[in-house]
Structure formats: C-alpha cells, structure tokens
Write a protein that holds these residues in place. Structure first.
Motif, PDB file in Angstrom:
ATOM      1  N   LEU A 262      12.677 -66.113-113.392  1.00 44.34           N
ATOM      2  CA  LEU A 262      11.763 -66.244-114.520  1.00 44.34           C
ATOM      3  C   LEU A 262      10.466 -66.872-114.020  1.00 44.34           C
ATOM      4  O   LEU A 262      10.492 -67.873-113.307  1.00 44.34           O
ATOM      5  N   SER A 263       9.352 -66.312-114.408  1.00 45.54           N
ATOM      6  CA  SER A 263       8.047 -66.864-114.042  1.00 45.54           C
ATOM      7  C   SER A 263       7.598 -67.831-115.134  1.00 45.54           C
ATOM      8  O   SER A 263       7.563 -67.467-116.318  1.00 45.54           O
ATOM      9  N   ILE A 264       7.266 -69.052-114.720  1.00 47.77           N
ATOM     10  CA  ILE A 264       6.873 -70.100-115.661  1.00 47.77           C
ATOM     11  C   ILE A 264       5.461 -70.562-115.314  1.00 47.77           C
ATOM     12  O   ILE A 264       5.185 -70.902-114.158  1.00 47.77           O
ATOM     13  N   PRO A 265       4.538 -70.591-116.276  1.00 49.35           N
ATOM     14  CA  PRO A 265       3.183 -71.068-115.990  1.00 49.35           C
ATOM     15  C   PRO A 265       3.163 -72.554-115.629  1.00 49.35           C
ATOM     16  O   PRO A 265       4.107 -73.302-115.922  1.00 49.35           O
ATOM     17  N   ALA A 266       2.087 -72.985-115.007  1.00 46.72           N
ATOM     18  CA  ALA A 266       1.900 -74.407-114.721  1.00 46.72           C
ATOM     19  C   ALA A 266       1.771 -75.182-116.039  1.00 46.72           C
ATOM     20  O   ALA A 266       1.413 -74.641-117.079  1.00 46.72           O
ATOM     21  N   ARG A 267       2.106 -76.460-115.997  1.00 44.22           N
ATOM     22  CA  ARG A 267       1.994 -77.370-117.149  1.00 44.22           C
ATOM     23  C   ARG A 267       2.896 -76.933-118.296  1.00 44.22           C
ATOM     24  O   ARG A 267       2.510 -76.979-119.458  1.00 44.22           O
ATOM     25  N   THR A 268       4.099 -76.507-117.976  1.00 39.26           N
ATOM     26  CA  THR A 268       5.037 -76.045-118.997  1.00 39.26           C
ATOM     27  C   THR A 268       6.288 -76.911-118.983  1.00 39.26           C
ATOM     28  O   THR A 268       6.858 -77.158-117.923  1.00 39.26           O
ATOM     29  N   ASP A 269       6.703 -77.369-120.154  1.00 44.42           N
ATOM     30  CA  ASP A 269       7.959 -78.115-120.265  1.00 44.42           C
ATOM     31  C   ASP A 269       9.107 -77.112-120.250  1.00 44.42           C
ATOM     32  O   ASP A 269       9.149 -76.198-121.073  1.00 44.42           O
ATOM     33  N   ILE A 270      10.019 -77.266-119.304  1.00 40.38           N
ATOM     34  CA  ILE A 270      11.138 -76.331-119.196  1.00 40.38           C
ATOM     35  C   ILE A 270      12.463 -77.000-119.566  1.00 40.38           C
ATOM     36  O   ILE A 270      13.534 -76.478-119.263  1.00 40.38           O
ATOM     37  N   SER A 271      12.393 -78.142-120.220  1.00 39.22           N
ATOM     38  CA  SER A 271      13.613 -78.856-120.607  1.00 39.22           C
ATOM     39  C   SER A 271      14.493 -78.005-121.507  1.00 39.22           C
ATOM     40  O   SER A 271      15.721 -78.024-121.397  1.00 39.22           O
ATOM     41  N   GLU A 272      13.871 -77.245-122.418  1.00 39.15           N
ATOM     42  CA  GLU A 272      14.649 -76.407-123.329  1.00 39.15           C
ATOM     43  C   GLU A 272      15.344 -75.280-122.579  1.00 39.15           C
ATOM     44  O   GLU A 272      16.443 -74.861-122.936  1.00 39.15           O
ATOM     45  N   ILE A 273      14.689 -74.767-121.535  1.00 33.82           N
ATOM     46  CA  ILE A 273      15.305 -73.714-120.726  1.00 33.82           C
ATOM     47  C   ILE A 273      16.522 -74.268-120.013  1.00 33.82           C
ATOM     48  O   ILE A 273      17.557 -73.612-119.894  1.00 33.82           O
ATOM     49  N   CYS A 274      16.395 -75.496-119.540  1.00 35.31           N
ATOM     50  CA  CYS A 274      17.504 -76.119-118.823  1.00 35.31           C
ATOM     51  C   CYS A 274      18.643 -76.456-119.763  1.00 35.31           C
ATOM     52  O   CYS A 274      19.754 -75.957-119.621  1.00 35.31           O
ATOM     53  N   GLY A 275      18.387 -77.277-120.773  1.00 34.98           N
ATOM     54  CA  GLY A 275      19.433 -77.675-121.691  1.00 34.98           C
ATOM     55  C   GLY A 275      20.606 -78.303-120.964  1.00 34.98           C
ATOM     56  O   GLY A 275      20.463 -78.964-119.947  1.00 34.98           O
ATOM     57  N   THR A 276      21.789 -78.074-121.483  1.00 33.77           N
ATOM     58  CA  THR A 276      23.001 -78.606-120.851  1.00 33.77           C
ATOM     59  C   THR A 276      23.952 -77.481-120.476  1.00 33.77           C
ATOM     60  O   THR A 276      25.060 -77.745-120.016  1.00 33.77           O
ATOM     61  N   GLU A 277      23.529 -76.240-120.661  1.00 34.79           N
ATOM     62  CA  GLU A 277      24.469 -75.137-120.553  1.00 34.79           C
ATOM     63  C   GLU A 277      24.298 -74.297-119.292  1.00 34.79           C
ATOM     64  O   GLU A 277      24.969 -73.282-119.131  1.00 34.79           O
ATOM     65  N   SER A 278      23.395 -74.638-118.415  1.00 32.89           N
ATOM     66  CA  SER A 278      23.193 -73.803-117.243  1.00 32.89           C
ATOM     67  C   SER A 278      22.642 -74.622-116.088  1.00 32.89           C
ATOM     68  O   SER A 278      22.107 -75.709-116.270  1.00 32.89           O
ATOM     69  N   ILE A 279      22.787 -74.069-114.912  1.00 33.61           N
ATOM     70  CA  ILE A 279      22.164 -74.633-113.719  1.00 33.61           C
ATOM     71  C   ILE A 279      20.873 -73.863-113.475  1.00 33.61           C
ATOM     72  O   ILE A 279      20.863 -72.635-113.465  1.00 33.61           O
ATOM     73  N   VAL A 280      19.778 -74.577-113.303  1.00 31.95           N
ATOM     74  CA  VAL A 280      18.482 -73.954-113.058  1.00 31.95           C
ATOM     75  C   VAL A 280      18.003 -74.363-111.669  1.00 31.95           C
ATOM     76  O   VAL A 280      17.961 -75.546-111.342  1.00 31.95           O
TER      77      VAL A 280
END
Length: 247
Positions: free
Chosen positions: A31-49
């Motif tokens: 997944l491509s994520i722009p700079a200055r982006t909060d990815i906490s929701e993508i991480c959550g507790t259900e997956s390894i990122v």
C-alpha cells in the motif's frame, strides 16, 4: 547489528534455519501511503504491518498540541502488530515520508507462525530492539541538543547501513528539520541552529536531502555513540520477511 528482516535467501524454497514461507496471500501488494499520514487505524490490533519503503515513526501528541517522536521505523521493520493497541495508550504511528507498507491479515499472521516458533521469536526480538532504542533515546535526554542530534544521526547511519541504504559516510534523508526537532524535544528554529553548529564543527553536513559525515569515528565520539543497544544475541536465528514480488 541485529535487524529482524535483513536476511534474504536466494529463493523461497531455500528458507534458512527451518523457516517455511507463507503463501502470496500472506503478503498482499504494498500500500502506498503519503507523507504526514497517521496509519494507526491501518495498523489497529488485527494485523502485522511491515514498512517496505520510506520512514515512519511512533509519536505522541502532548497536551499543548506539540508532537514528540519516540522512535523511528525504517524499511523492513514492523510498524505494528507486535505490541498491544498503542492507541489506547495515547500513541500513534505516522509516516514522515512517502511510504510503502505491507499489511498481513490476522489469518495470515497465524499462518506465518503455525508450526514455526521462529516467527514469534522474530516479533519478540524486534520488540526488544525497539525497547532498547527508546531507552537509549531516553538516556540521552538532557545531554545537550548537539549531542542528542549527533547521536540520532549515528544511529540512522548504523541502521541504514544494516539494510543497504547508507554508504560508509552518509545516507539520503528526506525528513524535515521539524521532524528532527520533535525527536529531541526542541523547536525547529533551535534544531536549525544545532545543525549549523554541527556543520561548523565539520561533524556532518545535511543538504539536498543528503547527510554527509566526513569523519564517522569523530561524530560517534562527539555523540558518545556505541551501537551495543542495536544488537540482539539471537540475530543469527532470524529470517527475512520477503514480499512475494521481491522473490
């Protein structure tokens, strides 16, 4: 230096030390994520990122609205999934540069570890490494902004060298002075003054997104840097995490 994901066998069928690789479904397209982006929701507790490219960080917003960066996340390191949900503790994970990540689903995470305790060992050692780095940053608090900043550049050099993203005397660094200031707890204006001081002392030069260190031993001596905290004894037992399109 220990790096949990730095080893790469020649082929998937040649996994070292009894490792068995997960199928392609365990490692979907990045997944491509722009700079200055909060990815906490993508991480959550259900997956390894896993961070594939770019630089991310663990940070916390303080009551006055300022940000404090607690650790940096470099390519091939876990962003999350190896710790409890950090959002409940008031922390967050964000990208400092444009990033590429791989998100492993809960089922795939279990499949990765099924019958193979070394996956759990990799997660454990990565957690220990992150704890070591955060403790080292804490110990540097109060040492003076110039020494703290020099220490961060020394750490980045060693960590980026471990994954082939730095040469003997420097590396590319596409973050801002404000990011660097938030790692130390100073203002961007103060960070700029410290960078100029280090440049006048000919300890390092950061311009055009490139950090050059003319005398690495001298910078390490000035910072009081020792890479001991970046070493984990069981490093030789750990594998690499290889996206399917990289094999």
């Amino acid at each position: 230096m220990y790096h949990c994901l730095s080893r790469r066998p020649a082929a998937r069928s040649q996994a070292p030390n009894g490792w068995s690789y997960a199928p392609a479904s365990a490692a979907p397209r990045p997944l491509s994520i722009p700079a200055r982006t909060d990815i906490s929701e993508i991480c959550g507790t259900e997956s390894i990122v896993v961070l594939n490219e770019g630089i991310a960080c663990l940070y916390r917003l303080l009551p006055d609205g300022s940000r404090r960066i607690l650790s940096l996340i470099l390519p091939r390191e876990f962003c999350c999934g190896h710790l409890p949900d950090i959002r409940q503790l008031g922390y967050a994970i964000g990208t400092l540069t444009a990033c590429s990540i791989h998100r492993v689903s809960p089922w795939s995470s279990l499949h990765l570890a099924e019958g193979n305790p070394k996956v759990v060992e990799a997660l454990r050692c990565h957690t220990l490494l992150k704890m070591n780095m955060m403790q080292e940053w804490l110990c540097n608090t109060g040492r003076g902004s110039d020494k703290q900043m020099a220490h961060i550049f020394c750490e980045l050099l060693v960590r980026l060298q471990a994954i082939g993203l730095a040469d003997g005397n420097g590396f590319d660094l596409d973050i801002t002075q404000a990011d660097l200031a938030d790692m130390i707890g100073i203002s961007p204006v103060h960070a700029n003054r410290v960078l100029k001081l280090l440049s006048r002392k000919k300890l390092l030069d950061w311009r055009s997104r490139r950090v050059d260190i003319p005398d690495v031993p001298r910078l390490k001596a000035f910072a009081g840097f020792s890479p001991h905290y970046l070493a984990i004894p069981s490093a030789t037992a750990l594998p690499c995490w290889t996206p399917p399109d990289a094999v």
